[in-house]
Design a protein around this motif. Structure first.
Motif, short mmCIF file in Angstrom:
data_model
loop_
_atom_site.label_atom_id
_atom_site.label_comp_id
_atom_site.label_asym_id
_atom_site.label_seq_id
_atom_site.Cartn_x
_atom_site.Cartn_y
_atom_site.Cartn_z
N THR A 1 0.83 -1.20 0.00
CA THR A 1 0.00 0.00 0.00
C THR A 1 0.87 1.25 0.00
OG1 THR A 1 -1.76 -1.18 1.20
CG2 THR A 1 -1.83 1.22 1.23
N GLU A 2 1.92 1.24 0.81
CA GLU A 2 2.82 2.38 0.91
C GLU A 2 3.55 2.64 -0.40
OE1 GLU A 2 6.64 3.89 3.63
OE2 GLU A 2 5.47 2.11 4.22
N SER A 3 3.83 1.56 -1.16
CA SER A 3 4.56 1.72 -2.42
C SER A 3 3.69 2.32 -3.52
CB SER A 3 5.08 0.36 -2.88
OG SER A 3 4.01 -0.46 -3.32
N GLY A 4 2.36 2.35 -3.30
CA GLY A 4 1.46 2.88 -4.30
C GLY A 4 0.74 1.82 -5.11
N LEU A 5 1.00 0.56 -4.79
CA LEU A 5 0.33 -0.54 -5.49
C LEU A 5 -1.15 -0.53 -5.11
CD1 LEU A 5 2.05 -4.02 -5.71
CD2 LEU A 5 -0.41 -3.75 -5.91
N GLN A 6 -2.02 -0.66 -6.13
CA GLN A 6 -3.46 -0.51 -5.90
C GLN A 6 -4.23 -1.74 -6.38
OE1 GLN A 6 -4.74 3.06 -7.83
NE2 GLN A 6 -3.31 4.39 -6.73
N ALA A 7 -5.50 -1.79 -5.96
CA ALA A 7 -6.40 -2.84 -6.41
C ALA A 7 -6.49 -2.82 -7.93
CB ALA A 7 -7.79 -2.65 -5.80
N GLY A 8 -6.44 -4.01 -8.53
CA GLY A 8 -6.54 -4.11 -9.99
C GLY A 8 -5.22 -4.02 -10.71
N ASP A 9 -4.13 -3.66 -10.01
CA ASP A 9 -2.82 -3.62 -10.64
C ASP A 9 -2.34 -5.05 -10.90
OD1 ASP A 9 -2.86 -0.90 -10.49
OD2 ASP A 9 -1.29 -0.71 -8.95
N VAL A 10 -1.59 -5.23 -11.99
CA VAL A 10 -1.06 -6.55 -12.34
C VAL A 10 0.37 -6.65 -11.82
CG1 VAL A 10 -0.52 -8.16 -14.20
CG2 VAL A 10 -2.52 -6.65 -14.39
N VAL A 11 0.63 -7.70 -11.04
CA VAL A 11 1.90 -7.85 -10.35
C VAL A 11 2.57 -9.16 -10.75
CG1 VAL A 11 3.04 -7.97 -8.09
CG2 VAL A 11 0.97 -6.58 -8.38
N ALA A 12 3.80 -9.09 -11.25
CA ALA A 12 4.62 -10.29 -11.46
C ALA A 12 5.30 -10.61 -10.14
CB ALA A 12 5.64 -10.05 -12.55
N LEU A 13 5.00 -11.78 -9.58
CA LEU A 13 5.52 -12.16 -8.26
C LEU A 13 6.55 -13.27 -8.40
CD1 LEU A 13 5.55 -12.19 -5.15
CD2 LEU A 13 3.53 -13.68 -5.23
N LEU B 1 -1.20 -9.70 -1.61
CA LEU B 1 -1.65 -9.13 -2.88
C LEU B 1 -3.11 -9.49 -3.15
CD1 LEU B 1 1.57 -9.81 -4.96
CD2 LEU B 1 0.63 -7.56 -4.39
N PHE B 2 -3.52 -10.72 -2.80
CA PHE B 2 -4.94 -11.07 -2.89
C PHE B 2 -5.77 -10.14 -2.01
CE2 PHE B 2 -4.24 -15.89 -3.90
CZ PHE B 2 -3.90 -15.56 -5.20
N GLY B 3 -5.27 -9.87 -0.79
CA GLY B 3 -5.99 -8.99 0.12
C GLY B 3 -6.11 -7.58 -0.41
N LEU B 4 -5.12 -7.17 -1.19
CA LEU B 4 -5.14 -5.83 -1.79
C LEU B 4 -6.00 -5.81 -3.05
CD1 LEU B 4 -3.77 -3.05 -1.29
CD2 LEU B 4 -1.99 -3.78 -2.88
N LYS B 5 -6.47 -7.00 -3.48
CA LYS B 5 -7.28 -7.18 -4.70
C LYS B 5 -6.47 -6.87 -5.96
CE LYS B 5 -11.58 -6.18 -2.21
NZ LYS B 5 -11.78 -7.60 -1.91
N ALA B 6 -5.19 -7.21 -5.89
CA ALA B 6 -4.33 -7.09 -7.06
C ALA B 6 -4.49 -8.34 -7.93
CB ALA B 6 -2.87 -6.92 -6.64
N ILE B 7 -3.92 -8.30 -9.11
CA ILE B 7 -3.93 -9.44 -10.03
C ILE B 7 -2.50 -9.97 -10.09
CG2 ILE B 7 -4.36 -10.18 -12.41
CD1 ILE B 7 -6.34 -7.78 -12.58
N VAL B 8 -2.30 -11.20 -9.64
CA VAL B 8 -0.96 -11.73 -9.38
C VAL B 8 -0.57 -12.78 -10.41
CG1 VAL B 8 0.59 -12.65 -7.62
CG2 VAL B 8 -1.51 -11.46 -6.93
N ALA B 9 0.65 -12.64 -10.94
CA ALA B 9 1.21 -13.63 -11.85
C ALA B 9 2.44 -14.25 -11.18
CB ALA B 9 1.61 -13.00 -13.18
N PRO B 10 2.30 -15.41 -10.49
CA PRO B 10 3.46 -16.04 -9.88
C PRO B 10 4.42 -16.53 -10.97
CG PRO B 10 1.39 -16.96 -9.02
CD PRO B 10 1.07 -16.17 -10.24
N ILE B 11 5.71 -16.32 -10.74
CA ILE B 11 6.72 -16.71 -11.73
C ILE B 11 7.86 -17.44 -11.01
CG2 ILE B 11 8.42 -15.87 -13.41
CD1 ILE B 11 6.57 -13.50 -13.95
N THR B 12 8.14 -18.66 -11.46
CA THR B 12 9.25 -19.43 -10.88
C THR B 12 10.38 -19.64 -11.88
OG1 THR B 12 8.23 -21.54 -11.50
CG2 THR B 12 7.72 -20.66 -9.30
#
Length: 453
Positions: A43-55, A70-81
């Protein structure tokens, strides 16, 4: 976030052991604390609900906490291994990621400059104020398909799970639907989740012995490697009550060998796709490859021998690919070939794209592999189609012998055994001996796609 059912569930399990990483254990209280801390940092970094995040993460306290924060923030998460920088970049671009979060050691949050407008599916998900999950196909060539899930739909079946005292070894990957299903199921029930230091058979067996693991989810390819390694004889696996297997067809002869080695362990076949989620199934028995779908959230039908599915947890769509495998009515053509048995049971025989066409006769690689694995001289095998100018294809096999032997004699033995068990067109024409099994990072056999026209 604190109002979500899953955060409340983790809070209720506060004193239970949640995760075992090497020599370190964490309880569910440590998980909720880390989720809250990461939620605040995002939240402090400015990441918002609906943002797409490569994790970029894994099954660590940090990786799992970042996912749920990130789920709690309602972001859209793309896990990458993926470990290759080029593969990571491919996935970030396919997901149209706006942020890169690294959660292996210290938490790192970096914005990514947008190169295009958000996809319609992303816009739609943001409007619903639901978190999202982007998974990628496991194709070995080209750009992986990026598929987007509504996390509320994906997690809904777990909300009704009851608490259990279960110790689970997590095996499938952090960015794989099967691995995430194991994680979600374990966390919903308050399970202790053990992360092995590697996926080496002896490391996995030692973890089972040390932590008295009761449930092992794996693939048939890994289970055969497990038997080949001798780990089952070296370690005490008496705590193991369940092995679940899926991701590829199980050769019947291999299933029987596993049951002989672990007679007190129930063997349960699972089924799922990245597109439709994991479906609840019933196995006829530990020695049968027949399964029945028993899931109120999933429908299925069989069309020309192919399994079609439609579920409440299926993807919204692909971000970078057309939707030709979905019908207008929402049915997903899985590509899995099935045979119907009595009482609603089915047998998954293989993939349509791997079917071998020998002069108009169809051969499934798993049937031939099952026959080959009956032989004590064969430790592992890979069956595939090779082009033939006259018949279209020949059946070919790569064989891992159990021990050093005369190649000519072993080839004769293999062909003699196959002729006794199979129709002539199914007998391998070309046999090649190799030192190691051929499989990918997801412990699935890597075959050459064949043309089945």
């Amino acid at each position: 976030m604190k109002n979500t059912w899953w955060f409340q569930r983790f809070t209720d399990y506060a004193d239970r052991t949640f995760l075992v990483e090497g020599d370190t254990s964490y309880n569910y209280a440590a998980l909720t604390e880390r989720i809250e801390a990461y939620h605040a940092a995002f939240t402090e970094s400015g990441l918002q609900a609906g943002d797409v995040v490569a994790l970029q993460g894994d099954y660590t306290l940090n990786g799992i906490a970042a996912l749920f924060a990130l789920f709690g923030l309602k972001a859209i998460v793309a896990p990458i291994t993926a470990t290759s920088p080029s593969e990571r970049t491919l996935r970030e671009e396919a997901a149209q990621a706006q942020w890169l979060v690294q959660a292996q050691q210290e938490l790192s949050i970096q914005p990514i400059a947008a190169t295009s407008a958000p996809h319609d599916y992303v816009v739609r998900l943001k409007q619903t104020q639901h978190p999202g999950l982007i998974l990628f196909s496991s194709g070995s060539t080209g750009t992986p398909k990026a598929m987007i899930h509504d996390v509320e739909n994906l997690l809904a079946p777990f909300a009704h799970k009851r608490a259990r005292r279960l110790c689970i070894l997590i095996f499938l990957l952090y960015d794989h639907i099967g691995g995430l299903n194991t994680l979600f199921n374990g966390m919903a029930t308050g399970a202790k989740i053990v992360v092995p230091a590697s996926r080496d058979a002896h490391v996995v067996a030692q973890a089972i012995e040390t932590h008295k693991v009761k449930l092992l989810p794996a693939s048939p390819t890994f289970l055969n490697l497990f038997l080949m390694s001798g780990a089952a004889e070296r370690y005490d696996l008496s705590s193991l009550r369940f092995i679940t297997y899926g991701t590829e067809p199980m050769p019947e002869s291999l299933l029987k060998r596993i049951k002989q080695q672990l007679p007190d362990t129930a063997l349960i076949q699972t089924f799922g796709t990245s597109e439709t989620g994991i479906t609840q199934t019933i196995s006829r028995s530990s020695e049968s490859t027949l399964i029945k779908f028993d899931d109120p959230n999933t429908e299925y039908k069989i069309v020309d021998g192919e399994l079609w599915m439609r579920s409440k947890s299926q993807i919204l769509g692909y971000l970078n690919h057309e939707m030709s495998r979905f019908t207008a009515e929402g049915w997903f053509m899985t590509g899995d070939l099935v045979e119907e048995a009595q009482d609603g049971f089915l047998k998954i025989t293989g993939r349509r794209e791997e079917l071998i066409n020998v002069g108009g006769e169809k051969v499934t690689p798993s049937e031939v592999e099952s026959v080959l694995l009956e032989m004590p001289e064969v430790a592992d095998c890979l069956v595939y189609g090779e082009p033939n100018a006259i018949t279209g294809h020949n059946v070919a096999a790569k064989i891992v012998p159990h021990a050093e032997s005369d190649p000519r004699k072993l080839k004769r033995l293999i062909k003699q055994h196959c002729r006794q068990q199979l129709s002539p067109y199914k007998v391998p024409v070309r046999i090649t001996f190799v030192d190691e099994a051929i499989f990918g990072e997801r412990f699935k056999k890597l075959r050459r796609p064949t043309q089945t026209n």
